[in-house]
Design a protein around this motif. Structure first.
Motif, PDB file in Angstrom:
ATOM      1  N   GLN A 233       3.598  43.395 -32.272  1.00 32.18           N
ATOM      2  CA  GLN A 233       4.252  42.617 -31.220  1.00 32.18           C
ATOM      3  C   GLN A 233       5.758  42.564 -31.432  1.00 32.18           C
ATOM      4  O   GLN A 233       6.527  42.631 -30.474  1.00 32.18           O
ATOM      5  CB  GLN A 233       3.672  41.199 -31.168  1.00 32.18           C
ATOM      6  N   ARG A 234       6.182  42.472 -32.697  1.00 32.16           N
ATOM      7  CA  ARG A 234       7.621  42.492 -32.970  1.00 32.16           C
ATOM      8  C   ARG A 234       8.240  43.831 -32.548  1.00 32.16           C
ATOM      9  O   ARG A 234       9.335  43.875 -31.981  1.00 32.16           O
ATOM     10  CB  ARG A 234       7.890  42.231 -34.459  1.00 32.16           C
ATOM     11  N   TYR A 235       7.514  44.914 -32.804  1.00 35.08           N
ATOM     12  CA  TYR A 235       8.012  46.222 -32.384  1.00 35.08           C
ATOM     13  C   TYR A 235       8.053  46.334 -30.858  1.00 35.08           C
ATOM     14  O   TYR A 235       8.980  46.920 -30.288  1.00 35.08           O
ATOM     15  CB  TYR A 235       7.144  47.341 -32.962  1.00 35.08           C
ATOM     16  N   LEU A 236       7.034  45.777 -30.186  1.00 34.57           N
ATOM     17  CA  LEU A 236       7.019  45.803 -28.724  1.00 34.57           C
ATOM     18  C   LEU A 236       8.164  44.966 -28.159  1.00 34.57           C
ATOM     19  O   LEU A 236       8.792  45.344 -27.167  1.00 34.57           O
ATOM     20  CB  LEU A 236       5.675  45.290 -28.196  1.00 34.57           C
ATOM     21  N   ASP A 237       8.423  43.818 -28.793  1.00 38.12           N
ATOM     22  CA  ASP A 237       9.542  42.976 -28.350  1.00 38.12           C
ATOM     23  C   ASP A 237      10.861  43.725 -28.497  1.00 38.12           C
ATOM     24  O   ASP A 237      11.729  43.665 -27.612  1.00 38.12           O
ATOM     25  CB  ASP A 237       9.586  41.671 -29.153  1.00 38.12           C
ATOM     26  N   LYS A 238      11.013  44.435 -29.615  1.00 35.43           N
ATOM     27  CA  LYS A 238      12.243  45.195 -29.839  1.00 35.43           C
ATOM     28  C   LYS A 238      12.359  46.325 -28.825  1.00 35.43           C
ATOM     29  O   LYS A 238      13.455  46.597 -28.292  1.00 35.43           O
ATOM     30  CB  LYS A 238      12.250  45.757 -31.263  1.00 35.43           C
ATOM     31  N   LEU A 239      11.248  46.985 -28.522  1.00 39.34           N
ATOM     32  CA  LEU A 239      11.239  48.041 -27.518  1.00 39.34           C
ATOM     33  C   LEU A 239      11.693  47.491 -26.171  1.00 39.34           C
ATOM     34  O   LEU A 239      12.521  48.104 -25.484  1.00 39.34           O
ATOM     35  CB  LEU A 239       9.839  48.641 -27.401  1.00 39.34           C
ATOM     36  N   SER A 240      11.162  46.338 -25.789  1.00 35.16           N
ATOM     37  CA  SER A 240      11.529  45.733 -24.502  1.00 35.16           C
ATOM     38  C   SER A 240      13.022  45.438 -24.454  1.00 35.16           C
ATOM     39  O   SER A 240      13.693  45.709 -23.438  1.00 35.16           O
ATOM     40  CB  SER A 240      10.732  44.440 -24.281  1.00 35.16           C
ATOM     41  N   GLN A 241      13.555  44.873 -25.536  1.00 33.27           N
ATOM     42  CA  GLN A 241      14.979  44.567 -25.567  1.00 33.27           C
ATOM     43  C   GLN A 241      15.819  45.847 -25.501  1.00 33.27           C
ATOM     44  O   GLN A 241      16.869  45.881 -24.842  1.00 33.27           O
ATOM     45  CB  GLN A 241      15.319  43.770 -26.830  1.00 33.27           C
ATOM     46  N   ASN A 242      15.365  46.897 -26.166  1.00 31.72           N
ATOM     47  CA  ASN A 242      16.088  48.173 -26.105  1.00 31.72           C
ATOM     48  C   ASN A 242      16.098  48.739 -24.680  1.00 31.72           C
ATOM     49  O   ASN A 242      17.096  49.302 -24.228  1.00 31.72           O
ATOM     50  CB  ASN A 242      15.463  49.181 -27.065  1.00 31.72           C
ATOM     51  N   ILE A 243      14.967  48.603 -23.998  1.00 40.36           N
ATOM     52  CA  ILE A 243      14.896  49.079 -22.614  1.00 40.36           C
ATOM     53  C   ILE A 243      15.867  48.301 -21.741  1.00 40.36           C
ATOM     54  O   ILE A 243      16.630  48.880 -20.956  1.00 40.36           O
ATOM     55  CB  ILE A 243      13.455  48.949 -22.071  1.00 40.36           C
ATOM     56  N   LEU A 244      15.871  46.980 -21.867  1.00 38.00           N
ATOM     57  CA  LEU A 244      16.749  46.145 -21.045  1.00 38.00           C
ATOM     58  C   LEU A 244      18.225  46.381 -21.373  1.00 38.00           C
ATOM     59  O   LEU A 244      19.089  46.211 -20.514  1.00 38.00           O
ATOM     60  CB  LEU A 244      16.405  44.667 -21.218  1.00 38.00           C
ATOM     61  N   ALA A 245      18.483  46.761 -22.615  1.00 32.64           N
ATOM     62  CA  ALA A 245      19.869  47.028 -23.020  1.00 32.64           C
ATOM     63  C   ALA A 245      20.332  48.419 -22.595  1.00 32.64           C
ATOM     64  O   ALA A 245      21.515  48.749 -22.745  1.00 32.64           O
ATOM     65  CB  ALA A 245      20.009  46.872 -24.528  1.00 32.64           C
ATOM     66  N   GLY A 246      19.404  49.238 -22.066  1.00 34.21           N
ATOM     67  CA  GLY A 246      19.775  50.584 -21.640  1.00 34.21           C
ATOM     68  C   GLY A 246      20.134  51.497 -22.789  1.00 34.21           C
ATOM     69  O   GLY A 246      21.063  52.308 -22.680  1.00 34.21           O
ATOM     70  N   GLU A 247      19.394  51.398 -23.896  1.00 34.09           N
ATOM     71  CA  GLU A 247      19.673  52.242 -25.050  1.00 34.09           C
ATOM     72  C   GLU A 247      19.434  53.724 -24.727  1.00 34.09           C
ATOM     73  O   GLU A 247      18.804  54.071 -23.728  1.00 34.09           O
ATOM     74  CB  GLU A 247      18.782  51.819 -26.230  1.00 34.09           C
ATOM     75  N   THR A 248      19.903  54.576 -25.609  1.00 37.92           N
ATOM     76  CA  THR A 248      19.778  56.014 -25.405  1.00 37.92           C
ATOM     77  C   THR A 248      18.316  56.448 -25.452  1.00 37.92           C
ATOM     78  O   THR A 248      17.452  55.742 -25.992  1.00 37.92           O
ATOM     79  CB  THR A 248      20.553  56.788 -26.486  1.00 37.92           C
ATOM     80  N   SER A 249      18.054  57.625 -24.913  1.00 33.95           N
ATOM     81  CA  SER A 249      16.680  58.134 -24.902  1.00 33.95           C
ATOM     82  C   SER A 249      16.138  58.302 -26.310  1.00 33.95           C
ATOM     83  O   SER A 249      14.949  58.067 -26.564  1.00 33.95           O
ATOM     84  CB  SER A 249      16.616  59.459 -24.143  1.00 33.95           C
ATOM     85  N   GLU A 250      17.004  58.690 -27.252  1.00 33.63           N
ATOM     86  CA  GLU A 250      16.553  58.856 -28.637  1.00 33.63           C
ATOM     87  C   GLU A 250      16.102  57.525 -29.228  1.00 33.63           C
ATOM     88  O   GLU A 250      15.050  57.439 -29.876  1.00 33.63           O
ATOM     89  CB  GLU A 250      17.673  59.448 -29.500  1.00 33.63           C
ATOM     90  N   VAL A 251      16.887  56.476 -28.988  1.00 32.69           N
ATOM     91  CA  VAL A 251      16.537  55.153 -29.501  1.00 32.69           C
ATOM     92  C   VAL A 251      15.248  54.653 -28.863  1.00 32.69           C
ATOM     93  O   VAL A 251      14.352  54.120 -29.539  1.00 32.69           O
ATOM     94  CB  VAL A 251      17.686  54.152 -29.253  1.00 32.69           C
ATOM     95  N   LEU A 252      15.125  54.840 -27.551  1.00 34.92           N
ATOM     96  CA  LEU A 252      13.939  54.357 -26.849  1.00 34.92           C
ATOM     97  C   LEU A 252      12.687  55.100 -27.293  1.00 34.92           C
ATOM     98  O   LEU A 252      11.630  54.489 -27.482  1.00 34.92           O
ATOM     99  CB  LEU A 252      14.136  54.488 -25.343  1.00 34.92           C
ATOM    100  N   GLN A 253      12.787  56.410 -27.450  1.00 38.18           N
ATOM    101  CA  GLN A 253      11.627  57.188 -27.871  1.00 38.18           C
ATOM    102  C   GLN A 253      11.177  56.757 -29.265  1.00 38.18           C
ATOM    103  O   GLN A 253       9.978  56.566 -29.513  1.00 38.18           O
ATOM    104  CB  GLN A 253      11.956  58.684 -27.859  1.00 38.18           C
ATOM    105  N   ALA A 254      12.131  56.582 -30.173  1.00 46.06           N
ATOM    106  CA  ALA A 254      11.788  56.152 -31.537  1.00 46.06           C
ATOM    107  C   ALA A 254      11.184  54.762 -31.522  1.00 46.06           C
ATOM    108  O   ALA A 254      10.229  54.467 -32.252  1.00 46.06           O
ATOM    109  CB  ALA A 254      13.038  56.187 -32.413  1.00 46.06           C
TER     110      ALA A 254
END
Length: 404
Positions: A174-195
């Motif tokens: 769940q912590r990883y999913l929360d971080k993923l969600s925040q990365n998506i909302l922050a518009g991170e790069t495709s490399e960051v989002l994929q990882a």
């Protein structure tokens, strides 16, 4: 680590009279007992057939021999043993075994079956030694009770380990999913989002659709769209922390699925953004934030895809206010009530392309009233109403009713 406390059956160990000769005979048979136990489990619990092959089978045999050896050590010298300390290695091993099953994605069913088979085979082998030693029937019965109580203790420890691992891994994911969600909302790069998606064990969809809704209704709505729906309930950009709202990022809701989505959130104060490539879902969230301006006073959901023109017009509220002030300047000297009626008429006249009867029906007035008001407007604007630029500016300025 499990809470250790022997089953009540263990307290009867002092009643067992096993001399050293019998204990030594039992201990000598432990390698054979372990081998027979693993063989029986392999046959009777099919899911372990492959897992127990080769070196792993030897490791399991050693573990069984160690567990039973610990038990015999404790039974042989109860007066010198702290039961918790003596049995701790075996109980800890069972606990870790349960955690390992959870990490491998298996339920406890197979392991509990293995314990049942192991208890039966172990007792069959050890009871044969006890009978050969002419132990009294009452002693054999008490010994059997202790063997099965010991297996129950190991089973309980494994269940505890399995549950703890699931809880721990669930929190970590769940912590990883929360971080993923925040990365998506922050518009991170495709490399960051994929990882980030790989770390969370989240299979990326084609699109994500942002839905902002009351936090109390988020879990129920999310369950309608599958376990891969992302939920964000804290640290939502652009939203005050005191607001009880949540964001859902719903996978793969295409145009044909959107009516069903809107039916699900009907009657909620929800705002639904557009479907976007999952790595660009921040734009869906930004649309949702702008769509909040369209939220009606009642509890109705807003589909931003149905309000694109209004969203475009509202995109720069200050520019819209300046434009409205500029194009309505000819009405500035009128009484407020008169100006308001003429603005209302002009807006309807623009929207209905000058069709007097439709304007009259829209405003619930007589067609002659429309004619009279439009005569006033033309007198104020003069031939500017013939200019395409003026018509464009008036249409944009009056497209959204004033909120003042």
């Amino acid at each position: 680590m499990p809470e250790q406390g022997p089953d009540l059956g263990f307290r009867r160990v002092a009643e067992i009279d096993l001399d050293s000769v019998i204990v030594d005979a039992l201990r000598a048979r432990l390698p054979h007992v372990a081998e027979q136990t693993v063989a029986a489990v392999t046959i009777e619990v099919p899911s372990y057939a492959g897992a127990f092959a080769g070196r792993m089978g030897e490791t399991i045999q050693n573990a069984v021999r160690l567990a039973l050896g610990t038990f015999l050590h404790w039974v042989a010298r109860p007066e010198h043993s702290d039961s918790n300390a003596t049995l701790a290695p075996a109980v800890e091993g069972a606990y870790q075994l349960g955690r390992g099953e959870a990490r491998d994605g298996r339920s406890m069913d197979a392991l509990l079956s293995a314990y049942r088979v192991g208890a039966r085979v172990s007792w069959r082998e050890m009871s044969a030694t006890a009978v050969d030693a002419d132990l009294p029937a009452a002693t054999i019965a008490k010994f059997a009770e202790l063997v099965f109580a010991f297996i129950d203790e190991l089973s309980a420890a494994s269940l505890s380990g399995h549950a703890d691992e699931l809880a721990t891994s669930g929190r970590v994911r769940q912590r990883y999913l929360d971080k993923l969600s925040q990365n998506i909302l922050a518009g991170e790069t495709s490399e960051v989002l994929q990882a980030s998606a790989e770390r969370a064990g989240w299979p990326p969809p084609t699109t994500l659709t942002a839905i902002l809704l009351p936090a109390a209704q988020a879990r129920n709505v999310a369950s309608r769209f599958g376990p891969e729906t992302l939920q964000v309930v804290e640290d939502l950009p652009g939203i005050d922390a005191s607001e009880a709202v949540a964001l859902l990022l719903v996978p793969d809701v295409g145009a044909h699925d959107r009516p069903e989505l809107m039916r699900v959130v009907a009657g909620m104060r929800a705002v639904v953004g557009p479907a976007r490539d999952w790595m660009q879902a921040a734009s869906s969230y930004r649309r949702v934030l702008r769509g909040r301006e369209l939220q009606p006073d009642n509890n109705q959901a807003v589909d931003t895809d149905s309000h694109l023109a209004e969203l475009v017009v509202r995109a720069d509220s200050e520019a819209l206010a300046d434009l409205r002030s500029q194009v309505l300047a000819p009405l500035a000297e009128l009484r407020p009530a008169t100006a308001e009626r003429l603005v209302e008429t002009l807006r309807s006249w623009l929207l209905h392309q000058g069709q007097r009867d439709k304007v009259a029906a829209d405003l619930f007035v007589h067609a002659q009233t429309v004619r009279y008001r439009m005569t006033q407007i033309r007198e104020l604007y003069g031939d500017r109403l013939e200019s395409p630029q003026t018509i464009l500016e008036l249409t944009v300025a009056l497209a959204v009713p004033s909120t003042e």
